[in-house]
Design an enzyme around this catalytic site. Structure first.
Site, PDB file in Angstrom:
ATOM      1  N   MET A  39      -8.885   8.390  -0.681  1.00  0.00           N
ATOM      2  CA  MET A  39      -9.766   8.824   0.412  1.00  0.00           C
ATOM      3  C   MET A  39     -10.211  10.262   0.160  1.00  0.00           C
ATOM      4  O   MET A  39      -9.419  11.094  -0.296  1.00  0.00           O
ATOM      5  CB  MET A  39      -9.038   8.731   1.754  1.00  0.00           C
ATOM      6  N   ASP A  63      -4.680   3.722  -2.099  1.00  0.00           N
ATOM      7  CA  ASP A  63      -5.812   4.125  -1.263  1.00  0.00           C
ATOM      8  C   ASP A  63      -6.270   5.529  -1.633  1.00  0.00           C
ATOM      9  O   ASP A  63      -5.517   6.498  -1.505  1.00  0.00           O
ATOM     10  CB  ASP A  63      -5.411   4.094   0.217  1.00  0.00           C
ATOM     11  N   SER A 109       0.834  -1.200   0.000  1.00  0.00           N
ATOM     12  CA  SER A 109       0.000   0.000   0.000  1.00  0.00           C
ATOM     13  C   SER A 109       0.867   1.248   0.000  1.00  0.00           C
ATOM     14  O   SER A 109       1.642   1.472   0.934  1.00  0.00           O
ATOM     15  CB  SER A 109      -0.916   0.018   1.223  1.00  0.00           C
ATOM     16  N   HIS A 133      -8.264   1.292  -4.259  1.00  0.00           N
ATOM     17  CA  HIS A 133      -9.266   1.092  -3.212  1.00  0.00           C
ATOM     18  C   HIS A 133      -9.919   2.436  -2.934  1.00  0.00           C
ATOM     19  O   HIS A 133      -9.314   3.323  -2.335  1.00  0.00           O
ATOM     20  CB  HIS A 133      -8.573   0.537  -1.963  1.00  0.00           C
ATOM     21  N   GLY A 190      -1.390   2.077   9.359  1.00  0.00           N
ATOM     22  CA  GLY A 190      -0.674   1.831  10.604  1.00  0.00           C
ATOM     23  C   GLY A 190      -1.528   1.370  11.765  1.00  0.00           C
ATOM     24  O   GLY A 190      -1.050   1.325  12.905  1.00  0.00           O
ATOM     25  N   MET A 226     -12.106   4.682  -1.027  1.00  0.00           N
ATOM     26  CA  MET A 226     -12.802   4.966   0.233  1.00  0.00           C
ATOM     27  C   MET A 226     -13.427   6.345   0.107  1.00  0.00           C
ATOM     28  O   MET A 226     -12.986   7.315   0.723  1.00  0.00           O
ATOM     29  CB  MET A 226     -11.814   4.873   1.403  1.00  0.00           C
ATOM     30  N   SER A 239       2.786  -0.523   6.136  1.00  0.00           N
ATOM     31  CA  SER A 239       4.008  -0.284   6.913  1.00  0.00           C
ATOM     32  C   SER A 239       4.885  -1.520   6.998  1.00  0.00           C
ATOM     33  O   SER A 239       6.109  -1.414   7.121  1.00  0.00           O
ATOM     34  CB  SER A 239       3.648   0.213   8.322  1.00  0.00           C
ATOM     35  N   MET A 279     -12.158  -5.502   5.217  1.00  0.00           N
ATOM     36  CA  MET A 279     -11.310  -4.581   5.979  1.00  0.00           C
ATOM     37  C   MET A 279     -11.042  -5.163   7.362  1.00  0.00           C
ATOM     38  O   MET A 279     -11.978  -5.546   8.072  1.00  0.00           O
ATOM     39  CB  MET A 279     -11.977  -3.217   6.102  1.00  0.00           C
ATOM     40  N   ASP A 283      -7.174  -6.133   4.241  1.00  0.00           N
ATOM     41  CA  ASP A 283      -6.461  -4.853   4.277  1.00  0.00           C
ATOM     42  C   ASP A 283      -6.576  -4.264   5.670  1.00  0.00           C
ATOM     43  O   ASP A 283      -7.678  -4.013   6.144  1.00  0.00           O
ATOM     44  CB  ASP A 283      -7.080  -3.913   3.236  1.00  0.00           C
ATOM     45  N   GLY A 309      -9.461   4.425   6.687  1.00  0.00           N
ATOM     46  CA  GLY A 309      -9.210   5.855   6.858  1.00  0.00           C
ATOM     47  C   GLY A 309      -7.772   6.210   7.147  1.00  0.00           C
ATOM     48  O   GLY A 309      -7.301   7.264   6.754  1.00  0.00           O
ATOM     49  N   HIS A 346      -1.187  -1.280  -4.262  1.00  0.00           N
ATOM     50  CA  HIS A 346      -2.464  -0.874  -3.678  1.00  0.00           C
ATOM     51  C   HIS A 346      -2.484   0.642  -3.490  1.00  0.00           C
ATOM     52  O   HIS A 346      -1.602   1.206  -2.840  1.00  0.00           O
ATOM     53  CB  HIS A 346      -2.651  -1.576  -2.326  1.00  0.00           C
ATOM     54  N   GLY A 383      -3.453  -3.720   9.005  1.00  0.00           N
ATOM     55  CA  GLY A 383      -2.659  -4.393  10.029  1.00  0.00           C
ATOM     56  C   GLY A 383      -2.030  -5.695   9.584  1.00  0.00           C
ATOM     57  O   GLY A 383      -1.624  -6.512  10.421  1.00  0.00           O
TER      58      GLY A 383
END
Length: 228
Positions: A35, A33, A8, A64, A143, A66, A196, A135, A173, A140, A31, A175
């Site tokens: 937002m 993101d 990501s 993705h 980390g 969001m 991360s 998810m 997606d 949002g 990936h 953690g």
């Protein structure tokens, strides 16, 4: 069954996105993101950056979204160069129509569910999709700590996919790391977004290889995979 690792770029250095994309060229997808500070409380990037990324890397883009009103915006991400576009079912006005439009434009259609959204009401929609995203954190921010309570939901989703005999990828997606990816794979996931855990590593490409190896080892032992 091969595990796919999707780094990501939310965890990458935004001032060096082209270099960061090239740093993980052994990954299956990149990936992205998106937002909008409405559907989720964060603002990231949009169509122009996706267009630039598509020119900067040969790794296919997994966008993705969001965002609110994905029915309006998702097709533009296909046109910008995304090979897969994920919309949130909570935000889509007509998810089946949207999935068909994404596919018609030449990309893989994917639907995402927030942690509190159950999979069961959408069982009949699964044949319209190429991938389903569960998810494992609240969308949002990057980390966040992995939510173990999502593992039963991943298992139930895998059972529904197998029940209908679908060639549907199951993505997780949030953690995902070397301490959580094996649990996700054992539960039934086969596509893993890692932020991360990849970009926070000294060698992002090696982190991708390590995560893939852990996922494939766990998958080989998983009861759901043994039935295939």
């Amino acid at each position: 069954m091969a595990a796919q690792i999707n780094p990501s770029i939310l965890s990458a250095d935004f001032a060096r996105l082209a270099d960061e994309a090239r740093a993980v060229e052994g990954a299956d997808w990149l990936h992205v993101d998106v937002m909008d500070n409405h559907f989720v409380p964060n603002l990231t990037l949009g169509v122009p950056v996706v267009e630039s990324l598509a020119r900067a890397t040969d790794t296919p883009l997994d966008c993705h979204l969001m965002i609110e009103a994905p029915d309006r915006w998702a097709p533009q991400y296909v046109e910008a160069g995304a090979g897969s576009v994920t919309f949130h079912v909570e935000a889509a006005a007509a998810p089946v129509r949207l999935a068909r439009e994404i596919r018609a434009k030449g990309a893989r259609a994917s639907m995402a569910l927030r942690p509190a959204t159950p999979i069961e009401p959408y069982e009949d929609l699964l044949p319209e999709l190429d991938m389903l995203l569960i998810m494992t954190v609240e969308p949002g921010f990057g980390g966040q700590a992995f939510l173990d309570i999502m593992l039963p939901k991943i298992r139930r989703t895998r059972e529904l996919i197998d029940k209908h005999g679908l060639e549907l990828w199951l993505q997780v997606d949030g953690g995902v790391s070397d301490t959580t990816i094996e649990r996700c794979a054992d539960a039934g996931a086969d596509v893993f977004v890692a932020g991360s855990a990849v970009y926070g590593a000294a060698d992002p490409a090696e982190a991708v290889r390590s995560l893939r190896a852990r996922a494939e080892t766990a998958t080989a032992k998983a009861s759901w995979a043994c039935d295939h």
